[in-house]
Scaffold this motif. Sequence first.
Motif, short mmCIF file in Angstrom:
data_model
loop_
_atom_site.label_atom_id
_atom_site.label_comp_id
_atom_site.label_asym_id
_atom_site.label_seq_id
_atom_site.Cartn_x
_atom_site.Cartn_y
_atom_site.Cartn_z
N GLU A 62 0.67 -1.28 -0.01
CA GLU A 62 0.00 0.05 -0.04
C GLU A 62 0.86 1.40 0.00
OE1 GLU A 62 -3.50 2.12 2.82
OE2 GLU A 62 -2.85 0.19 3.15
N MET A 63 2.01 1.11 0.54
CA MET A 63 2.83 2.34 0.94
C MET A 63 3.62 2.70 -0.55
SD MET A 63 4.16 4.96 2.17
CE MET A 63 3.31 4.44 4.16
N ILE A 64 4.02 1.43 -1.07
CA ILE A 64 4.78 1.56 -2.61
C ILE A 64 3.86 2.14 -3.52
CG2 ILE A 64 5.63 0.06 -4.17
CD1 ILE A 64 6.89 -1.71 -2.30
N GLN A 65 2.29 1.43 -3.44
CA GLN A 65 1.38 2.01 -4.23
C GLN A 65 1.31 3.84 -4.33
OE1 GLN A 65 -0.85 -0.37 -6.00
NE2 GLN A 65 -2.22 1.16 -7.09
N LYS A 66 1.14 4.09 -3.11
CA LYS A 66 0.97 5.47 -2.88
C LYS A 66 1.96 6.37 -3.14
CE LYS A 66 -2.33 5.11 1.02
NZ LYS A 66 -2.48 5.65 2.47
N ILE A 95 4.78 5.73 -5.23
CA ILE A 95 5.06 5.76 -6.65
C ILE A 95 4.06 6.60 -7.45
CG2 ILE A 95 5.10 4.14 -8.74
CD1 ILE A 95 6.23 2.05 -7.17
N HIS A 96 2.65 6.47 -7.10
CA HIS A 96 1.83 7.42 -7.85
C HIS A 96 2.16 8.84 -7.51
CE1 HIS A 96 -0.37 3.88 -8.55
NE2 HIS A 96 -0.55 4.27 -9.76
N PHE A 97 2.63 9.17 -6.16
CA PHE A 97 2.65 10.41 -5.80
C PHE A 97 3.98 10.99 -6.47
CE2 PHE A 97 4.11 13.74 -2.61
CZ PHE A 97 2.95 14.25 -2.16
N GLN A 98 5.03 10.08 -6.72
CA GLN A 98 6.28 10.67 -7.48
C GLN A 98 5.74 10.79 -8.83
OE1 GLN A 98 9.11 7.74 -7.57
NE2 GLN A 98 10.70 8.87 -7.64
N LEU A 99 4.77 9.86 -9.42
CA LEU A 99 4.18 10.25 -10.78
C LEU A 99 3.80 11.50 -11.02
CD1 LEU A 99 3.05 6.57 -11.93
CD2 LEU A 99 4.84 7.69 -12.96
N TYR A 100 3.01 11.82 -10.18
CA TYR A 100 2.00 13.06 -10.13
C TYR A 100 3.05 14.13 -10.12
CZ TYR A 100 -0.77 16.79 -8.13
OH TYR A 100 -1.50 17.93 -7.91
N MET A 122 13.84 3.58 -10.56
CA MET A 122 14.69 3.66 -9.49
C MET A 122 13.60 3.78 -8.29
SD MET A 122 17.88 3.77 -9.77
CE MET A 122 18.07 4.13 -7.87
N SER A 123 12.57 4.17 -8.29
CA SER A 123 11.77 3.83 -7.16
C SER A 123 11.11 2.41 -7.06
CB SER A 123 10.19 5.00 -7.59
OG SER A 123 9.53 4.70 -6.26
N ASP A 129 4.71 -10.01 -9.35
CA ASP A 129 4.76 -10.47 -7.87
C ASP A 129 4.08 -9.82 -6.89
OD1 ASP A 129 6.97 -12.32 -9.14
OD2 ASP A 129 8.42 -10.80 -8.78
N THR A 130 3.31 -8.90 -7.27
CA THR A 130 2.58 -8.35 -6.08
C THR A 130 1.21 -7.87 -6.76
OG1 THR A 130 3.33 -6.02 -6.83
CG2 THR A 130 4.78 -7.14 -5.25
N ASN A 131 0.27 -7.24 -5.81
CA ASN A 131 -0.93 -6.80 -6.34
C ASN A 131 -1.05 -5.24 -6.80
OD1 ASN A 131 -0.55 -5.59 -3.80
ND2 ASN A 131 -2.57 -6.47 -3.02
N PHE A 132 0.33 -4.80 -6.84
CA PHE A 132 0.45 -3.37 -7.49
C PHE A 132 -0.56 -3.09 -8.62
CE2 PHE A 132 2.38 -0.02 -9.89
CZ PHE A 132 2.72 0.84 -9.05
N ARG A 133 -1.14 -2.01 -8.76
CA ARG A 133 -1.56 -1.80 -9.90
C ARG A 133 -1.28 -0.20 -10.17
NH1 ARG A 133 -1.45 -6.16 -10.60
NH2 ARG A 133 -2.96 -7.52 -10.69
N ILE A 134 -1.28 0.11 -11.45
CA ILE A 134 -1.18 1.61 -12.02
C ILE A 134 -2.58 1.93 -12.39
CG2 ILE A 134 -0.53 2.89 -14.06
CD1 ILE A 134 1.99 2.20 -12.80
N GLU A 135 -2.64 3.20 -11.62
CA GLU A 135 -4.09 4.12 -11.55
C GLU A 135 -3.89 4.88 -12.99
OE1 GLU A 135 -3.96 6.54 -7.99
OE2 GLU A 135 -3.66 4.97 -6.86
N TYR A 136 -4.19 3.99 -14.00
CA TYR A 136 -4.23 4.82 -15.48
C TYR A 136 -4.97 5.95 -15.61
CZ TYR A 136 -1.70 0.54 -16.92
OH TYR A 136 -0.78 -0.39 -16.83
N THR A 137 -6.13 6.03 -14.88
CA THR A 137 -7.13 7.07 -15.03
C THR A 137 -6.49 8.52 -14.27
OG1 THR A 137 -8.96 5.48 -14.64
CG2 THR A 137 -9.60 8.08 -14.61
N ASN A 138 -5.89 8.04 -13.24
CA ASN A 138 -5.18 9.19 -12.81
C ASN A 138 -3.96 9.76 -13.75
OD1 ASN A 138 -6.83 9.70 -10.54
ND2 ASN A 138 -5.66 8.54 -9.25
N VAL A 139 -3.16 8.67 -14.21
CA VAL A 139 -2.26 9.12 -14.97
C VAL A 139 -2.49 10.09 -16.14
CG1 VAL A 139 -0.18 8.09 -16.39
CG2 VAL A 139 -0.52 7.24 -14.00
N LEU A 140 -3.60 9.41 -16.65
CA LEU A 140 -4.12 10.17 -17.92
C LEU A 140 -4.73 11.72 -17.55
CD1 LEU A 140 -6.08 7.51 -19.66
CD2 LEU A 140 -4.04 8.45 -20.34
#
Length: 194
Positions: free
Chosen positions: A3-7, A9-14, A60-61, A125-136
């Motif tokens: 959950e922390m990795i998910q947050k 990585i997306h924070f970084q992408l933002y 790197m993240s 290997d994990t349940n990580f998912r890219i939030e494609y809607t937010n990325v767009l």
Amino acid sequence: MMEMIQKTIHFQLYFTIAIMFGIILLNDKIVNWFFGSNFSEIKNILPLLAPVIVTQSFQMSVATQYLIPKNEMKEYNISVLIGAAITVMTTVLTIPFIGVYGAVIGINLGYFVVSILRLKMLLRDTNFRIEYTNVLRWIFSGTVMLSIGIIVTKNMTSSLLTTSIQVLLGGFIYLSLTSLLDASPLMDMLRKSK
């Protein structure tokens, strides 16, 4: 942990998506006053290198938050070697024909491939998912920020004042649009802190 990795990585992408578009916006006006007119060729190169900010930070993240802590050094090293090989081969093949732009293509392609490889490892290997809607939504907001910024400052001279206006205007547009589109991690943090 995931959950922390998910947050993060997306924070970084933002932010890296915003910085990528921000560099493209600032490019035309900042080069002359910051580097000097002798470096005007940089104006053609910086926008093409801007995507590296996103891909380099992303790969790197994944490495520092997942592969290295999990001791997945084999996967880590394989992705590094493949990325390096692609960068070297691309630059060697293209530089004789298009000069420095061959190196730009090689660097972009190398980091992109490493990012894809590491993303595949994470997804496998994990349940990580890219939030494609937010990325767009972030890309859309960055595009609008870039377009408005160019229009507003098009006739301004190359100066610190112009760059400052571009930074403030661009930041305001990006933050406002992502908030309006309900795609701002900053707003989510503020809501949760109340």
